[in-house]
Design an enzyme around this catalytic site. Structure first.
Site, PDB file in Angstrom:
ATOM      1  N   TYR A 189      -7.121   3.551   0.179  1.00 51.27           N
ATOM      2  CA  TYR A 189      -5.992   2.913  -0.192  1.00 51.27           C
ATOM      3  C   TYR A 189      -5.816   2.434  -1.676  1.00 51.27           C
ATOM      4  O   TYR A 189      -6.806   1.714  -2.150  1.00 51.27           O
ATOM      5  CB  TYR A 189      -5.789   1.542   0.502  1.00 51.27           C
ATOM      6  CG  TYR A 189      -5.315   1.716   2.104  1.00 51.27           C
ATOM      7  CD1 TYR A 189      -4.030   1.316   2.375  1.00 51.27           C
ATOM      8  CD2 TYR A 189      -6.246   2.153   2.983  1.00 51.27           C
ATOM      9  CE1 TYR A 189      -3.606   1.712   3.610  1.00 51.27           C
ATOM     10  CE2 TYR A 189      -5.574   2.211   4.281  1.00 51.27           C
ATOM     11  CZ  TYR A 189      -4.190   2.220   4.606  1.00 51.27           C
ATOM     12  OH  TYR A 189      -3.896   2.516   6.030  1.00 51.27           O
TER      13      TYR A 189
ATOM     14  N   HIS B  62       6.110   2.388  12.821  1.00 53.30           N
ATOM     15  CA  HIS B  62       4.590   2.831  12.201  1.00 53.30           C
ATOM     16  C   HIS B  62       3.483   2.739  13.160  1.00 53.30           C
ATOM     17  O   HIS B  62       3.230   1.678  13.763  1.00 53.30           O
ATOM     18  CB  HIS B  62       4.647   2.296  10.916  1.00 53.30           C
ATOM     19  CG  HIS B  62       3.188   2.800   9.953  1.00 53.30           C
ATOM     20  ND1 HIS B  62       3.083   3.994   9.547  1.00 53.30           N
ATOM     21  CD2 HIS B  62       1.996   2.041   9.903  1.00 53.30           C
ATOM     22  CE1 HIS B  62       1.884   4.035   8.996  1.00 53.30           C
ATOM     23  NE2 HIS B  62       1.253   3.048   9.159  1.00 53.30           N
TER      24      HIS B  62
END
Length: 533
Positions: free
Chosen positions: A120, A306
């Protein structure tokens, strides 16, 4: 002359002509670059060999051969084949934008992607439009060519307005011990894009506000890189393009993250053909936040559902006064590689005291260890991002189930207190002594029946409520304990009304048009095979 026929395949991949012909050829043409076939079909036919077309993802498989079908059956297509996930009933609401519409780009600059499966990367940006209100009307992903499978999702967060330009000097790996303190001020999601999605256009009466003191001045862009092959030497420059206008719309858009708070307290046993997790946007949170800021309710116009690799289906259930409403959004054929905002056919009003439940279905048949809630694509999530108007001060409405009662299921009696390590350590019984709770859960001998019993337990456990504002502020119910409402499980889908050309009395008036393009010159008698699954 173009010929179109309805075929299906069996479990041995043998192509068989359908006794009931439900597809109708609408149009066929070719030029120097394309062969185009346009055909239609009812959404729900009376044919057991057809799949219903719903708002869920459809996996379209295509193949073609330059020769027609012969008496011996289909010709093998070779490499002229492919597949694509589509949401056939949710096309993008493309709005014609003036060529002069201004835009700005938020893109990473030569980010070295590590040779590990999940990274990330966070980069701070300053919104270039200042001192005057504008509306963002469209957001497009800018994915570096060749990195379409590397960039899994992009989130854009609003950060504290008290920052200064010194935070703009560099990016850093997110959720890292050395992550800059300024990144911790970025809690409010203002936009989300995920793999497979296209650009998003706001409805004509709604825009994302920028340029005022209440709007984001500094934003954090979080890019999730998925590198399961541990490829070395990758450098990425992906990001987002935001189109904006000084011609203001009636409402400011907001985003609410709802579902399961991403945590190890969310876990799924191995070897399960189906396991259901629920994340609750509780009536207590919505009662407090909407009651204070918008008693007449907010209007949801799009939802992004999601999950990660184990996800198979997601539903956003909506309750009012204990009565279940129509599903807010759903995808019963969830595809990890195709996640985008679903425009709602009709805007939905969320009122104070409503309940929202994000219901995620998983399969872990190919796994031998527990699956944990977490950031990696091999971990899991269960989230819904709601785009709505008018904007209020509510950014997250989620829950996490109680962990101690989960551990009691496998026989844990006591943990070491005070908790000084994470994951915390078990004290008793003997077979788990000095193991972390993760190791204990993996040590337990899970069977399908044990997994089902565990699933029933988890869905009824008390939960910790997350009810957040911007700038890391909280509504008073944040951190409180609530109990899930008594609801009907499993969710009962609405009955399908089938129709077909041979079932005229029950025929639906709405039909769907497919256009198939092949970038080569083919005779119109070319055999084209197109299936949905």
């Amino acid at each position: 002359m173009a010929v179109e026929q309805d075929y299906h395949t069996d479990e041995n991949r043998v192509l068989k002509k359908d006794p009931q012909q439900d597809y109708r050829l609408e149009y066929a043409m070719e030029n120097s670059t394309h062969t185009i076939l346009a055909f239609s079909r009812e959404l729900h036919t009376c044919d057991p060999n057809d799949k219903s077309i719903t708002e869920s993802t459809v996996r379209v498989i295509w193949a073609y051969h330059h020769k027609d079908l012969g008496e011996a059956g289909q010709n093998y297509h070779g490499s002229t084949r492919g597949t694509k996930s589509l949401r056939l009933l949710n096309p993008e609401k493309a709005e014609v934008s003036p060529a002069s519409l201004s835009y700005f780009d938020l893109t990473n600059k030569d980010v070295p992607v590590p040779d590990k499966d999940t990274t990330y990367w966070c980069q701070m940006f300053k919104i270039p439009v200042q001192h005057e209100k504008h509306h963002v009307t469209k957001v497009e992903p800018l994915i570096q060519k060749g990195h379409e499978n590397l960039v899994h999702h992009i989130l854009l967060y609003q950060c504290s307005s008290n920052l200064n330009d010194s935070v703009l000097d560099y990016g850093h790996e997110c959720y890292h011990p050395n992550m800059p303190d300024s990144f911790f001020t970025c809690e409010t999601v203002i936009f989300a894009w995920a793999i497979g999605g296209e650009g998003f256009t706001y409805p004509p009466h709604v825009g994302l506000s920028i340029g005022t003191a209440a709007d984001p001045q500094f934003v954090l862009m979080e890019v999730h890189y998925d590198n399961p092959t541990y490829t070395e030497g990758l450098v990425d420059n992906s990001g987002l393009r935001l189109f904006y206008t000084p011609v203001l719309r009636k409402y400011d858009a907001g985003v609410i993250e709802a579902g399961l708070w991403v945590s190890l307290f969310h876990n799924i046993p191995p070897g399960m053909p189906e396991f259901v997790s629920e994340g609750h946007c509780t009536l207590e949170c919505l009662e407090e936040a909407l009651g204070a800021e918008r008693p007449s309710g907010i209007h949801v116009f799009a939802v992004l559902l999601h999950a990660h690799l184990a996800g198979r289906a997601i539903r956003m259930r909506h309750f009012r006064n204990g009565e279940e409403q129509k599903l807010l959004a759903y995808d019963d054929e969830f595809d990890f590689n195709f996640q985008e905002f679903q425009y709602l056919e009709e805007e939905r009003t969320i009122m104070p005291g409503d309940n929202l439940i994000t219901e995620c279905h998983y399969s872990t048949m190919d796994r031998i260890r527990m699956t944990w809630g977490g950031l990696s694509t091999r971990n899991e999530m269960c989230l819904s991002y709601l785009l709505y108007y008018p904007r209020i001060n509510l950014t997250r409405c989620a829950s996490i189930p109680d962990i101690m009662e989960q551990l009691q299921f496998i026989g844990v009696k006591e943990i070491y207190r005070p908790v000084r390590t994470w994951p915390f350590i078990i004290k008793s019984p003997k077979q788990y002594k000095n193991l972390s709770f993760m190791d204990a859960m993996n040590k337990f001998k899970w069977s399908k029946s044990e997994g089902l019993s565990y699933n029933e337990l988890v869905l009824k456990l008390p939960m910790n409520v997350r009810c957040s504002k911007t700038d890391n502020a909280e509504w008073s119910f944040q951190g409180m304990t609530a109990f899930p409402p008594e609801i009907e499980r499993p969710y009962k889908t609405e009955p399908v009304i089938c129709s077909s050309s041979s079932c005229l009395p029950c025929s639906l008036s709405f039909t769907l048009l497919f256009v198939f393009k092949i970038k080569c010159v083919l005779p119109l008698k070319t055999a084209v095979y197109l299936f949905s699954m």
